[in-house]
Design a protein around this motif. Structure first.
Motif, PDB file in Angstrom:
ATOM      1  N   GLY A  35       0.795  -1.237   0.000  1.00 34.33           N
ATOM      2  CA  GLY A  35       0.000   0.000   0.000  1.00 34.33           C
ATOM      3  C   GLY A  35       0.823   1.281   0.000  1.00 34.33           C
ATOM      4  N   LYS A  36       2.036   1.224  -0.584  1.00 36.29           N
ATOM      5  CA  LYS A  36       2.907   2.400  -0.619  1.00 36.29           C
ATOM      6  C   LYS A  36       2.294   3.530  -1.442  1.00 36.29           C
ATOM      7  CE  LYS A  36       6.060  -0.268  -2.423  1.00 36.29           C
ATOM      8  NZ  LYS A  36       5.410  -1.578  -2.195  1.00 36.29           N
ATOM      9  N   SER A  37       1.891   3.178  -2.673  1.00 36.34           N
ATOM     10  CA  SER A  37       1.365   4.215  -3.565  1.00 36.34           C
ATOM     11  C   SER A  37       0.046   4.763  -3.014  1.00 36.34           C
ATOM     12  CB  SER A  37       1.183   3.649  -4.978  1.00 36.34           C
ATOM     13  OG  SER A  37       2.416   3.118  -5.446  1.00 36.34           O
ATOM     14  N   SER A  38      -0.773   3.898  -2.438  1.00 36.60           N
ATOM     15  CA  SER A  38      -2.053   4.345  -1.850  1.00 36.60           C
ATOM     16  C   SER A  38      -1.810   5.288  -0.679  1.00 36.60           C
ATOM     17  CB  SER A  38      -2.866   3.148  -1.356  1.00 36.60           C
ATOM     18  OG  SER A  38      -3.109   2.257  -2.417  1.00 36.60           O
ATOM     19  N   LEU A  39      -0.820   4.986   0.133  1.00 44.19           N
ATOM     20  CA  LEU A  39      -0.503   5.843   1.285  1.00 44.19           C
ATOM     21  C   LEU A  39      -0.047   7.225   0.802  1.00 44.19           C
ATOM     22  CD1 LEU A  39      -0.115   6.080   4.436  1.00 44.19           C
ATOM     23  CD2 LEU A  39       2.263   5.472   4.026  1.00 44.19           C
ATOM     24  N   PRO A  56       0.379  -7.029  -7.626  1.00 42.73           N
ATOM     25  CA  PRO A  56       1.661  -6.661  -7.012  1.00 42.73           C
ATOM     26  C   PRO A  56       2.719  -6.383  -8.070  1.00 42.73           C
ATOM     27  CG  PRO A  56       0.798  -8.682  -6.045  1.00 42.73           C
ATOM     28  CD  PRO A  56      -0.060  -8.370  -7.238  1.00 42.73           C
ATOM     29  N   GLY A  57       3.652  -5.513  -7.728  1.00 43.13           N
ATOM     30  CA  GLY A  57       4.770  -5.232  -8.639  1.00 43.13           C
ATOM     31  C   GLY A  57       4.512  -4.087  -9.581  1.00 43.13           C
ATOM     32  N   LYS A  58       3.530  -3.237  -9.251  1.00 40.03           N
ATOM     33  CA  LYS A  58       3.183  -2.120 -10.129  1.00 40.03           C
ATOM     34  C   LYS A  58       4.328  -1.103 -10.237  1.00 40.03           C
ATOM     35  CE  LYS A  58       0.585   0.600 -12.545  1.00 40.03           C
ATOM     36  NZ  LYS A  58       0.263   0.180 -13.900  1.00 40.03           N
ATOM     37  N   THR A  59       4.895  -0.743  -9.108  1.00 41.86           N
ATOM     38  CA  THR A  59       5.935   0.284  -9.092  1.00 41.86           C
ATOM     39  C   THR A  59       7.298  -0.366  -9.303  1.00 41.86           C
ATOM     40  OG1 THR A  59       4.550   1.445  -7.504  1.00 41.86           O
ATOM     41  CG2 THR A  59       6.791   2.262  -7.766  1.00 41.86           C
ATOM     42  N   GLN A  60       7.990   0.012 -10.398  1.00 43.24           N
ATOM     43  CA  GLN A  60       9.259  -0.641 -10.725  1.00 43.24           C
ATOM     44  C   GLN A  60      10.415   0.336 -10.834  1.00 43.24           C
ATOM     45  OE1 GLN A  60       9.685  -4.068 -12.540  1.00 43.24           O
ATOM     46  NE2 GLN A  60       7.842  -4.753 -11.503  1.00 43.24           N
ATOM     47  N   THR A 144      -5.153  -0.729   8.052  1.00 42.03           N
ATOM     48  CA  THR A 144      -5.712  -1.004   9.382  1.00 42.03           C
ATOM     49  C   THR A 144      -7.241  -1.077   9.354  1.00 42.03           C
ATOM     50  OG1 THR A 144      -5.772   1.316   9.991  1.00 42.03           O
ATOM     51  CG2 THR A 144      -3.766   0.115  10.561  1.00 42.03           C
ATOM     52  N   ASP A 145      -7.851  -0.555   8.298  1.00 46.13           N
ATOM     53  CA  ASP A 145      -9.321  -0.655   8.179  1.00 46.13           C
ATOM     54  C   ASP A 145      -9.784  -2.104   8.052  1.00 46.13           C
ATOM     55  OD1 ASP A 145      -9.680  -1.055   4.910  1.00 46.13           O
ATOM     56  OD2 ASP A 145      -7.966   0.182   5.422  1.00 46.13           O
ATOM     57  N   LYS A 146      -8.858  -2.975   7.680  1.00 45.51           N
ATOM     58  CA  LYS A 146      -9.228  -4.386   7.497  1.00 45.51           C
ATOM     59  C   LYS A 146      -9.256  -5.161   8.807  1.00 45.51           C
ATOM     60  CE  LYS A 146      -8.014  -4.810   2.676  1.00 45.51           C
ATOM     61  NZ  LYS A 146      -7.957  -5.799   1.637  1.00 45.51           N
ATOM     62  N   SER A 177      -4.508   3.975   7.379  1.00 43.17           N
ATOM     63  CA  SER A 177      -5.427   3.364   6.421  1.00 43.17           C
ATOM     64  C   SER A 177      -5.637   4.364   5.299  1.00 43.17           C
ATOM     65  CB  SER A 177      -6.770   3.025   7.068  1.00 43.17           C
ATOM     66  OG  SER A 177      -7.742   2.856   6.054  1.00 43.17           O
ATOM     67  N   ALA A 178      -5.279   3.965   4.081  1.00 48.82           N
ATOM     68  CA  ALA A 178      -5.497   4.838   2.928  1.00 48.82           C
ATOM     69  C   ALA A 178      -6.998   4.986   2.690  1.00 48.82           C
ATOM     70  CB  ALA A 178      -4.803   4.269   1.699  1.00 48.82           C
ATOM     71  N   LEU A 179      -7.723   3.918   2.962  1.00 51.18           N
ATOM     72  CA  LEU A 179      -9.167   3.910   2.736  1.00 51.18           C
ATOM     73  C   LEU A 179      -9.888   4.862   3.694  1.00 51.18           C
ATOM     74  CD1 LEU A 179     -11.037   2.165   0.862  1.00 51.18           C
ATOM     75  CD2 LEU A 179     -11.553   0.817   2.900  1.00 51.18           C
TER      76      LEU A 179
END
Ligand code: GTP
Ligand code: MG
Length: 197
Positions: A35-39, A56-60, A144-146, A177-179
């Motif tokens: 959740g790096k990009s979401s954060l 997974p593996g979106k950011t390269q 953490t929302d999960k 929580s990004a959400l």
């Protein structure tokens, strides 16, 4: 801290290809899909600043953003992604390690851990390596929302206990929580305190 502006600067394969290190920089790292990009989007009140994906593996690459024309955010590739070839994984690892060790303007690194799981071997290995470099870092629990409040408290205890085996005092520790936009004020206030020195 109020975010007035947030812009993508570029994606770079190494520190050497990046623009000159002339502003305080803050890096975000963690296992692929943690959740790096979401954060980063949550912290900056943007929805599409950093590219997110359920795969997974979106950011390269080393993705650099400028915030309030004053400081940089770095979105790093995830480590330990099992589906990549060993060679590819090794090259990402080297990219990350070189960036962290060589970047003169790097103030601190946020290491993200999924709040739902216990500390994984790749996380432990990475944290130990980071500790050995002497570079400062913080821990951010994500998603953490999960978890129900009670389970989250248990997990926080677990992380504190496990990390205490290696660090005394413990590095700064945040829950997010990004959400639900949890942790935004705390993390931005911490960044602000480091920028203002
Ligand atoms: P890579 O770039 O592939 O290493 O992944 P990443 O760490 O940047 O993760 P990313 O932000 O792309 O998020 C991965 C998935 O987790 C996406 O499906 C997100 O929607 C989801 N996600 C991220 N943060 C949260 C959160 O706080 N809560 C919930 N429920 N889902 C989240
Ligand atoms: Mg990403």
């Amino acid at each position: 801290m109020i975010i007035h502006s947030a812009q993508f600067i570029g994606s770079f394969p190494s520190n050497h290809k990046m623009p000159k290190a002339n502003k305080p920089e803050f890096a975000f790292i963690g296992r692929s899909n943690v959740g790096k990009s979401s954060l980063i989007n949550m912290l900056t009140n943007r929805t599409k600043l950093a590219k997110t994906s359920s795969t997974p593996g979106k950011t390269q690459m080393i993705n650099q953003f400028i915030i309030n024309e004053e400081w940089h955010i770095i979105d790093l590739p995830g480590y330990g992604f099992a589906k990549l070839s060993k060679k590819h994984r090794e090259s990402l690892k080297k990219m990350i390690a070189n960036y962290l060790k060589e970047r003169e303007s790097l103030i601190t690194t946020f290491v993200l851990l999924d709040a739902r799981h216990s500390l994984q071997k790749v996380d432990e290995d990475f944290l130990i390596w980071l500790g050995q470099t002497g570079l400062p870092f913080s821990i951010v629990l994500t998603k953490t929302d999960k978890l129900k409040q009670q389970d989250l408290s248990k997990q926080i205890k677990h992380f504190n206990a496990t990390l205490s085996e290696y660090w005394d005092p413990l590095p700064p520790f945040f829950s997010s929580s990004a959400l639900r936009k949890r942790g935004q004020n705390e993390i931005l206030a911490y960044i602000n305190s480091l920028i203002k020195g």
